[in-house]
Design a protein around this motif. Structure first.
Motif, short mmCIF file in Angstrom:
data_model
loop_
_atom_site.label_atom_id
_atom_site.label_comp_id
_atom_site.label_asym_id
_atom_site.label_seq_id
_atom_site.Cartn_x
_atom_site.Cartn_y
_atom_site.Cartn_z
N ALA A 76 0.83 -1.21 0.00
CA ALA A 76 0.00 0.00 0.00
C ALA A 76 0.86 1.26 0.00
O ALA A 76 0.50 2.27 -0.61
N GLU A 77 2.03 1.19 0.66
CA GLU A 77 2.95 2.33 0.66
C GLU A 77 3.60 2.53 -0.70
O GLU A 77 3.86 3.65 -1.14
N ILE A 78 3.86 1.42 -1.38
CA ILE A 78 4.56 1.47 -2.67
C ILE A 78 3.61 1.81 -3.82
O ILE A 78 4.00 2.47 -4.79
N ARG A 79 2.35 1.40 -3.72
CA ARG A 79 1.39 1.50 -4.82
C ARG A 79 1.35 2.88 -5.49
O ARG A 79 1.37 2.95 -6.73
N PRO A 80 1.31 3.99 -4.75
CA PRO A 80 1.23 5.30 -5.41
C PRO A 80 2.44 5.62 -6.29
O PRO A 80 2.35 6.49 -7.17
N GLN A 81 3.56 4.92 -6.06
CA GLN A 81 4.78 5.22 -6.81
C GLN A 81 5.03 4.25 -7.96
O GLN A 81 6.09 4.29 -8.59
N VAL A 82 4.07 3.37 -8.23
CA VAL A 82 4.24 2.39 -9.31
C VAL A 82 4.56 3.06 -10.65
O VAL A 82 5.47 2.61 -11.36
N PRO A 83 3.86 4.13 -11.07
CA PRO A 83 4.21 4.75 -12.36
C PRO A 83 5.67 5.19 -12.43
O PRO A 83 6.33 5.02 -13.45
N GLN A 84 6.19 5.77 -11.34
CA GLN A 84 7.58 6.20 -11.32
C GLN A 84 8.53 5.01 -11.38
O GLN A 84 9.56 5.05 -12.07
N ILE A 85 8.20 3.94 -10.66
CA ILE A 85 9.05 2.74 -10.67
C ILE A 85 9.12 2.17 -12.08
O ILE A 85 10.20 1.78 -12.55
#
Length: 274
Positions: free
Chosen positions: A260-269
């Motif tokens: 859940a912490e990582i999910r918002p940054q998926v596009p950047q990853i």
């Protein structure tokens, strides 16, 4: 336009593609090679060739140590966790951590290049430094081998401590039963506890199974040995199984929270994989 249109087939350029793919570190690189197209815009070709020359100089410069790391194709795992409730497992999280660490190394390497000697590559920038918080997040729950830490949560620490204590209790009880059985000549001196169906058991000749007493979990292919869980450790083994279920549930809860912490940054990853 190209002339003739089938020039790649005429000069057997696939040999070059295959050679390049053999040097790729991951499936991502191989896809890039397959997607390569012929260019006819001279300024673009000139710019790309200049970058190639700089990169060749970097790789052959004894004063520079080009960083080498690991690259993984995590597109499927990252796309999957866009859906609420789904999560990355330890293996995927560990691969993500290593990939982001390598992206950061590359970014720092290009940033320190001599801007006069390497004017194009020194301008290369990435987003590895922006994603360092994800590495910190993953390091909270995974150790350097990619396994979940005991202290990933207070509850996990409690469960694992109780599992360890229960396993120790079972082991001591079994060894006491084993020594007694060996002293009475029921079991040979070289017999040791073994694991069957996730439970510690004793290998016993069928003729003596009533003397040991307990639950028969299995027998050898020859039928000359049965594997008995002595009655004295059944309850403790049951508790271990319950705790293992609790541990699995707590691990899933932790992984869901981290995801859940990582999910918002998926596009950047995903940009780091392009």
């Amino acid at each position: 336009m190209l002339y003739p249109q089938n020039i790649e087939q005429k000069i057997d350029f696939q040999v070059i593609r295959d050679g390049l793919k053999g040097c790729c570190m991951s499936s991502l690189g191989k896809e890039r090679v397959d997607a390569m197209q012929w260019l006819t815009h001279y300024p673009t070709v000139r710019d790309l060739l200049a970058r190639v020359r700089e990169m060749m100089a970097v790789l052959t410069d004894p004063a520079l140590a080009f960083p080498h790391g690991e690259i993984y194709d995590l597109r499927e795992a990252l796309s999957r966790i866009r859906i609420e409730g789904l999560f990355m497992d330890e293996a995927d999280l560990f691969s993500l951590r290593k990939m982001l660490d390598y992206a950061g190394q590359l970014e720092r390497f290009f940033a320190m290049l001599d801007k006069v000697k390497y004017p194009l590559l020194s301008q290369e920038s990435g987003i590895g430094s922006q994603l360092g918080n994800i590495i910190t997040t993953i390091d909270r729950i995974l150790d350097r081998y990619g396994k979940m830490r005991d202290n990933a949560s207070p509850e996990l620490a409690r469960i694992r401590k109780e599992i360890s204590a229960s396993q120790g209790s079972v082991s001591r009880a079994l060894n006491a039963i084993l020594r007694q059985a060996q002293a009475e000549g029921i079991l040979d001196k070289d017999v040791a506890p073994t694991m069957r169906e996730g439970r510690l058991v004793l290998p016993v000749p069928p003729a003596y199974k009533r003397k040991i007493g307990g639950i028969v979990h299995d027998e050898s292919a020859t039928g000359k040995t049965v594997f008995i869980e002595p009655q004295q450790v059944v309850e403790a083994n049951n508790r271990i199984r319950e705790l293992e279920g609790e541990e699995r549930r707590e691990r899933v809860r932790i992984l869901m929270a981290i995801t859940a912490e990582i999910r918002p940054q998926v596009p950047q990853i995903l940009e780091t994989e392009n």
